[in-house]
Scaffold this active site. Structure first.
Site, PDB file in Angstrom:
ATOM      1  N   ILE A  68       9.667 -10.164  -1.427  1.00  0.00           N
ATOM      2  CA  ILE A  68       9.100  -9.366  -2.511  1.00  0.00           C
ATOM      3  C   ILE A  68       8.294  -8.204  -1.946  1.00  0.00           C
ATOM      4  O   ILE A  68       7.641  -8.363  -0.909  1.00  0.00           O
ATOM      5  CB  ILE A  68       8.230 -10.264  -3.436  1.00  0.00           C
ATOM      6  CG1 ILE A  68       7.689  -9.488  -4.644  1.00  0.00           C
ATOM      7  CG2 ILE A  68       7.109 -10.951  -2.705  1.00  0.00           C
ATOM      8  CD1 ILE A  68       7.145 -10.401  -5.757  1.00  0.00           C
ATOM      9  N   ASP A 108       5.322  -5.619  -3.029  1.00  0.00           N
ATOM     10  CA  ASP A 108       4.275  -5.549  -4.039  1.00  0.00           C
ATOM     11  C   ASP A 108       3.540  -4.220  -3.829  1.00  0.00           C
ATOM     12  O   ASP A 108       4.016  -3.179  -4.269  1.00  0.00           O
ATOM     13  CB  ASP A 108       3.395  -6.792  -3.822  1.00  0.00           C
ATOM     14  CG  ASP A 108       2.320  -6.986  -4.853  1.00  0.00           C
ATOM     15  OD1 ASP A 108       2.448  -6.464  -5.952  1.00  0.00           O
ATOM     16  OD2 ASP A 108       1.331  -7.679  -4.549  1.00  0.00           O
TER      17      ASP A 108
HETATM   18  P1  5GP Z   1       2.513  -6.254  -0.175  1.00  0.00           P
HETATM   19  O1  5GP Z   1       1.998  -5.863   1.176  1.00  0.00           O
HETATM   20  O2  5GP Z   1       3.762  -5.537  -0.590  1.00  0.00           O
HETATM   21  O3  5GP Z   1       1.409  -6.089  -1.214  1.00  0.00           O
HETATM   22  O4  5GP Z   1       2.711  -7.797  -0.101  1.00  0.00           O
HETATM   23  C1  5GP Z   1       3.903  -8.445  -0.164  1.00  0.00           C
HETATM   24  C2  5GP Z   1       3.639  -9.932  -0.009  1.00  0.00           C
HETATM   25  O5  5GP Z   1       2.772 -10.390  -1.058  1.00  0.00           O
HETATM   26  C3  5GP Z   1       4.893 -10.734  -0.160  1.00  0.00           C
HETATM   27  O6  5GP Z   1       5.558 -10.907   1.074  1.00  0.00           O
HETATM   28  C4  5GP Z   1       4.375 -12.041  -0.739  1.00  0.00           C
HETATM   29  O7  5GP Z   1       3.980 -12.883   0.307  1.00  0.00           O
HETATM   30  C5  5GP Z   1       3.145 -11.664  -1.518  1.00  0.00           C
HETATM   31  N1  5GP Z   1       3.384 -11.587  -2.979  1.00  0.00           N
HETATM   32  C6  5GP Z   1       3.262 -10.501  -3.766  1.00  0.00           C
HETATM   33  N2  5GP Z   1       3.543 -10.787  -5.053  1.00  0.00           N
HETATM   34  C7  5GP Z   1       3.865 -12.099  -5.088  1.00  0.00           C
HETATM   35  C8  5GP Z   1       4.267 -13.004  -6.144  1.00  0.00           C
HETATM   36  O8  5GP Z   1       4.390 -12.685  -7.345  1.00  0.00           O
HETATM   37  N3  5GP Z   1       4.528 -14.282  -5.769  1.00  0.00           N
HETATM   38  C9  5GP Z   1       4.398 -14.717  -4.481  1.00  0.00           C
HETATM   39  N4  5GP Z   1       4.664 -15.996  -4.241  1.00  0.00           N
HETATM   40  N5  5GP Z   1       4.020 -13.902  -3.466  1.00  0.00           N
HETATM   41  C10 5GP Z   1       3.765 -12.604  -3.768  1.00  0.00           C
END
Ligand code: 5GP
Length: 178
Positions: free
Chosen positions: A103, A105
């Site tokens: 994912i 985010d």
């Molecule tokens: P970013 O650096 O893009 O904010 O973070 C991505 C990481 O956040 C993903 O690899 C995951 O571990 C976590 N994450 C973000 N949203 C979700 C979600 O809705 N569910 C879960 N289980 N993990 C999420």
């Protein structure tokens, strides 16, 4: 606060159909003459990666490698500074690489990771994510293959966890307060 499983956002059938479509796109882009290294980011993406590579044609030259990273930050926001726990087994220099992540985010983790892998001079580097929480993006990330764009709500299942739990679910579900 305690949490429990909420409704299904993506059923196993929907996921499986989309995984096949993504594998077809990848197979069309690389063909059988362009070897590819598929790099999975542990632990979440392992489930998606194993499904997607098994949909690739037998005559494609496919290698699989994994990396385990964690981004520093508090519980809900990642800082984007990535620490490597487990590195790739093989060099990606001069190779065609597809990074597979569960994912995206804020985008901070992936953009830092892409920078790190670009520094190893692959021939090309593409990004494949199962889920895209596009509303939360803080930094632009080039996603080449995307499974589903989803709203800004916490989800679990099909590799995604909440405090280590619920990765094993076949469907992707929302988490709700108990
Ligand atoms: P970013 O650096 O893009 O904010 O973070 C991505 C990481 O956040 C993903 O690899 C995951 O571990 C976590 N994450 C973000 N949203 C979700 C979600 O809705 N569910 C879960 N289980 N993990 C999420």
């Amino acid at each position: 606060m305690a949490y429990k499983l909420g409704e299904v956002i993506l059923s196993r059938e929907t996921i499986s159909r989309r995984v096949k479509e993504l594998a077809d796109e990848i197979a069309n882009d690389y063909g059988k003459n362009k070897p590819v290294v598929v790099v999975g980011i542990l632990t979440g993406a392992a489930f998606f990666l194993t499904d997607i590579v098994r949909e690739l044609p037998e005559d494609m030259d496919v290698r699989v490698d994994f990396m385990s990273v964690a981004s520093y930050g508090d519980n809900t926001e990642s800082s984007g500074v990535v620490r490597i726990f487990h590195d790739l087994k093989s060099s990606i220099e001069g190779k065609h690489v597809i990074v597979v992540e569960d994912i995206v985010d804020s985008g901070l983790t992936l953009s830092h990771l892409i920078g790190l892998l670009e520094g190893r001079h692959p021939a090309s580097l593409k990004v494949c994510v199962l889920l895209d929480k596009y509303e939360r993006r803080k930094t632009e990330v080039k996603v080449d293959y995307c499974g589903f764009r989803i709203p800004d709500k916490f989800v679990v299942g099909y590799g995604l966890d909440y405090a280590g739990k619920w990765r094993h679910l076949k469907d992707i579900k929302y988490v709700v307060e108990e």
